[in-house]
Write a protein that holds these residues in place. Structure first.
Motif, PDB file in Angstrom:
ATOM      1  N   ALA A  23       0.836  -1.208   0.000  1.00 32.06           N
ATOM      2  CA  ALA A  23       0.000   0.000   0.000  1.00 32.06           C
ATOM      3  C   ALA A  23       0.869   1.255   0.000  1.00 32.06           C
ATOM      4  O   ALA A  23       0.589   2.217  -0.733  1.00 32.06           O
ATOM      5  N   ALA A  24       1.926   1.257   0.816  1.00 31.48           N
ATOM      6  CA  ALA A  24       2.798   2.436   0.876  1.00 31.48           C
ATOM      7  C   ALA A  24       3.527   2.631  -0.445  1.00 31.48           C
ATOM      8  O   ALA A  24       3.671   3.774  -0.928  1.00 31.48           O
ATOM      9  N   LEU A  25       3.996   1.548  -1.053  1.00 31.25           N
ATOM     10  CA  LEU A  25       4.665   1.658  -2.347  1.00 31.25           C
ATOM     11  C   LEU A  25       3.686   2.174  -3.403  1.00 31.25           C
ATOM     12  O   LEU A  25       4.041   3.004  -4.245  1.00 31.25           O
ATOM     13  N   GLY A  26       2.462   1.683  -3.379  1.00 33.70           N
ATOM     14  CA  GLY A  26       1.463   2.136  -4.343  1.00 33.70           C
ATOM     15  C   GLY A  26       1.209   3.634  -4.237  1.00 33.70           C
ATOM     16  O   GLY A  26       1.084   4.326  -5.255  1.00 33.70           O
ATOM     17  N   GLU A  27       1.141   4.159  -3.003  1.00 33.84           N
ATOM     18  CA  GLU A  27       0.948   5.597  -2.821  1.00 33.84           C
ATOM     19  C   GLU A  27       2.121   6.386  -3.384  1.00 33.84           C
ATOM     20  O   GLU A  27       1.937   7.439  -4.015  1.00 33.84           O
ATOM     21  N   ALA A  70       2.057   6.253  -7.231  1.00 33.34           N
ATOM     22  CA  ALA A  70       0.931   6.995  -7.809  1.00 33.34           C
ATOM     23  C   ALA A  70       1.305   8.452  -8.054  1.00 33.34           C
ATOM     24  O   ALA A  70       0.807   9.081  -8.992  1.00 33.34           O
ATOM     25  N   LEU A  71       2.205   9.002  -7.224  1.00 29.20           N
ATOM     26  CA  LEU A  71       2.645  10.381  -7.426  1.00 29.20           C
ATOM     27  C   LEU A  71       3.421  10.538  -8.721  1.00 29.20           C
ATOM     28  O   LEU A  71       3.564  11.648  -9.235  1.00 29.20           O
ATOM     29  N   ARG A  72       3.932   9.416  -9.245  1.00 30.12           N
ATOM     30  CA  ARG A  72       4.673   9.442 -10.513  1.00 30.12           C
ATOM     31  C   ARG A  72       3.840   8.887 -11.668  1.00 30.12           C
ATOM     32  O   ARG A  72       4.347   8.712 -12.779  1.00 30.12           O
ATOM     33  N   GLY A  73       2.593   8.539 -11.393  1.00 27.48           N
ATOM     34  CA  GLY A  73       1.732   8.036 -12.449  1.00 27.48           C
ATOM     35  C   GLY A  73       1.935   6.583 -12.785  1.00 27.48           C
ATOM     36  O   GLY A  73       1.549   6.133 -13.866  1.00 27.48           O
ATOM     37  N   THR A  74       2.502   5.794 -11.870  1.00 26.44           N
ATOM     38  CA  THR A  74       2.702   4.361 -12.105  1.00 26.44           C
ATOM     39  C   THR A  74       2.120   3.579 -10.929  1.00 26.44           C
ATOM     40  O   THR A  74       1.617   4.154  -9.966  1.00 26.44           O
ATOM     41  N   GLU A  75       2.216   2.271 -11.005  1.00 25.73           N
ATOM     42  CA  GLU A  75       1.748   1.417  -9.922  1.00 25.73           C
ATOM     43  C   GLU A  75       2.652   0.200  -9.823  1.00 25.73           C
ATOM     44  O   GLU A  75       3.307  -0.186 -10.801  1.00 25.73           O
ATOM     45  N   PRO A  76       2.723  -0.397  -8.619  1.00 20.15           N
ATOM     46  CA  PRO A  76       3.604  -1.562  -8.468  1.00 20.15           C
ATOM     47  C   PRO A  76       3.109  -2.761  -9.246  1.00 20.15           C
ATOM     48  O   PRO A  76       1.912  -2.929  -9.482  1.00 20.15           O
ATOM     49  N   LEU A  77       4.059  -3.582  -9.658  1.00 23.48           N
ATOM     50  CA  LEU A  77       3.763  -4.796 -10.407  1.00 23.48           C
ATOM     51  C   LEU A  77       4.077  -5.982  -9.498  1.00 23.48           C
ATOM     52  O   LEU A  77       5.237  -6.198  -9.133  1.00 23.48           O
ATOM     53  N   VAL A 107       7.882  -7.860  -6.142  1.00 24.43           N
ATOM     54  CA  VAL A 107       7.163  -6.601  -6.356  1.00 24.43           C
ATOM     55  C   VAL A 107       8.121  -5.666  -7.092  1.00 24.43           C
ATOM     56  O   VAL A 107       9.193  -5.342  -6.585  1.00 24.43           O
ATOM     57  N   LEU A 108       7.740  -5.265  -8.291  1.00 25.33           N
ATOM     58  CA  LEU A 108       8.602  -4.456  -9.143  1.00 25.33           C
ATOM     59  C   LEU A 108       7.960  -3.106  -9.392  1.00 25.33           C
ATOM     60  O   LEU A 108       6.737  -2.963  -9.351  1.00 25.33           O
ATOM     61  N   ARG A 109       8.804  -2.108  -9.644  1.00 23.16           N
ATOM     62  CA  ARG A 109       8.315  -0.746  -9.833  1.00 23.16           C
ATOM     63  C   ARG A 109       7.856  -0.477 -11.263  1.00 23.16           C
ATOM     64  O   ARG A 109       7.170   0.503 -11.504  1.00 23.16           O
TER      65      ARG A 109
END
Length: 395
Positions: A302-306, A309-316, A371-373
């Motif tokens: 959840a923290a990585l996703g937040e 999201a500020l960069r317009g991406t989501e974790p994989l 979990v990849l960026r």
């Protein structure tokens, strides 16, 4: 980061693009096909990977507020300063400095590496928040987080008087050592490591020293500040492996800022190394890898996703079997040959192939997870796993 990764960098140039003599405009022209560029004042709501500005330039208020809001949410956008003469001292220190003498493609590589180090520190903070503090022993081994500690070893090859003058107000925090030749510098590093090397040698000797340092795995990441006579000499030394270059005629306060910037970047790198290594899953004798509680994993995700999201991406999030199918047998050759077949060899290979900032773990109820960026990270790990599995004998 590789050159291919650097092409995907989003770079915000904090300056005026209306002046053709602006060094930022010249850099933008050179980077036009290599990075996604924007200018302060017309940036989107998404965070860039990095901000590049001129020394002494004032960040526009909207950009400063945007970056401050991101920092409050645990996301740091590194700021790099393009140093062109005459250079103006400023505060606070940037994350890195790029000499105007640096060839543009090399400057972009340096920028990409600064972005990677910022992401590693971000990852270290995310893991600490999700998984709690490291064990006391690991914390003691970590580098200090605040300020410069006493006795930081700095080695000067050549004329150390200039460096001593520049750092006169901070010598109590440093262990400044001097030597006169490249050979003496290498011998001094063998005897006692340094956190920073300053080269004030003639250009040919400095280039020889840099070549030998960068060929030695022990010193490949050692920050090196090279003093140069002019831009041409500076470009040659940067290409040879110097981390930064400053003209010999630079004012002491300018030289001090470059030295402290490199020292601070090196301290952050060492801290990220130790913190990420502390959270790295390791084999337990006869028990395979430790299992991460599902709740802790979900907090981290959840923290990585937040942050992303500020960069317009989501974790994989991927099962390791999606990255590479497991070999037919269940024991990796680099595991203990006398232990039971407790570890999936693909997990073992993934841990060997991934970097410390890549998240790889066995999660309670989910199995072996990566979990990849971004998708590019998936392809990079896939290639490296494939190379390891193809060249490893499984018994």
């Amino acid at each position: 980061m590789s050159r291919e990764a650097a092409r995907r960098l989003s770079v915000l140039l904090d300056g005026s693009r209306d002046r053709p003599d602006n060094p930022l405009a010249r850099l933008a022209e050179a980077w036009g096909e290599l990075a996604d560029l924007s200018w302060a004042g017309d940036q989107s709501s998404l965070l860039p990977d990095a901000v590049v500005s001129l020394a002494g330039a004032t960040t526009c208020p909207d950009l400063a507020r945007h970056l401050a809001e991101a920092r409050a949410r645990g996301v740091h956008v590194p700021r790099l300063v393009l140093c062109a003469a005459p250079e103006i001292p400023e505060a606070p220190l940037p994350d890195a400095m790029i000499s105007a003498a640096c060839p543009p493609e090399l400057a972009l590589e340096r920028l990409a590496e600064t972005v990677r180090q910022a992401r590693r520190m971000e990852e270290a903070r995310l893991r600490r928040a999700a998984f709690g503090p490291l064990a006391p022993g690991a914390l003691l081994a970590a580098a200090p987080t605040g300020g410069l500690a006493r006795g930081i070893p700095v080695l000067v090859a050549g004329d150390s008087a200039r460096i001593g003058m520049a750092l006169s107000g901070r010598l109590a925090a440093l262990d400044l050592r001097g030597c006169l030749t490249a050979e003496a510098a290498l011998a001094a590093l063998d005897a006692a490591p340094a956190r920073l090397l300053v080269s004030d040698l003639p250009a040919p000797r400095a280039a020889e020293l840099l070549a030998r340092l960068r060929a030695d795995p022990r010193h490949i990441a050692l920050p090196v500040l090279a003093l140069c006579a002019d831009e041409a000499e500076g470009a040659a030394l940067l290409t040879s492996g110097a981390s930064d270059c400053v003209p010999r005629k630079a004012a002491p306060q300018i030289l001090a800022r470059h030295l402290l910037c490199l020292l601070r970047a090196g301290a952050r790198r060492a801290l990220a190394d130790r913190v990420l290594a502390g959270y790295r899953p390791r084999h337990r004798s006869g028990k395979g890898l430790p299992v991460l509680p599902r709740e802790a994993f979900e907090r981290y995700l959840a923290a990585l996703g937040e942050a992303l999201a500020l960069r317009g991406t989501e974790p994989l999030t991927l099962q390791l079997a999606q990255i590479a199918p497991p070999p037919l047998t269940s024991m990796a050759a680099n595991d203990d040959p006398f232990a039971g077949a407790a570890v999936n060899p693909v997990l073992s290979a993934t841990l060997a192939a991934s970097r410390e900032e890549d998240f790889v773990a066995t999660v309670e109820g989910l199995g072996d997870i990566a979990v990849l960026r971004d998708a590019e990270a998936q392809e990079r790990i896939r290639r490296r796993i494939g190379a390891i599995v193809a060249s490893t004998a499984f018994a």
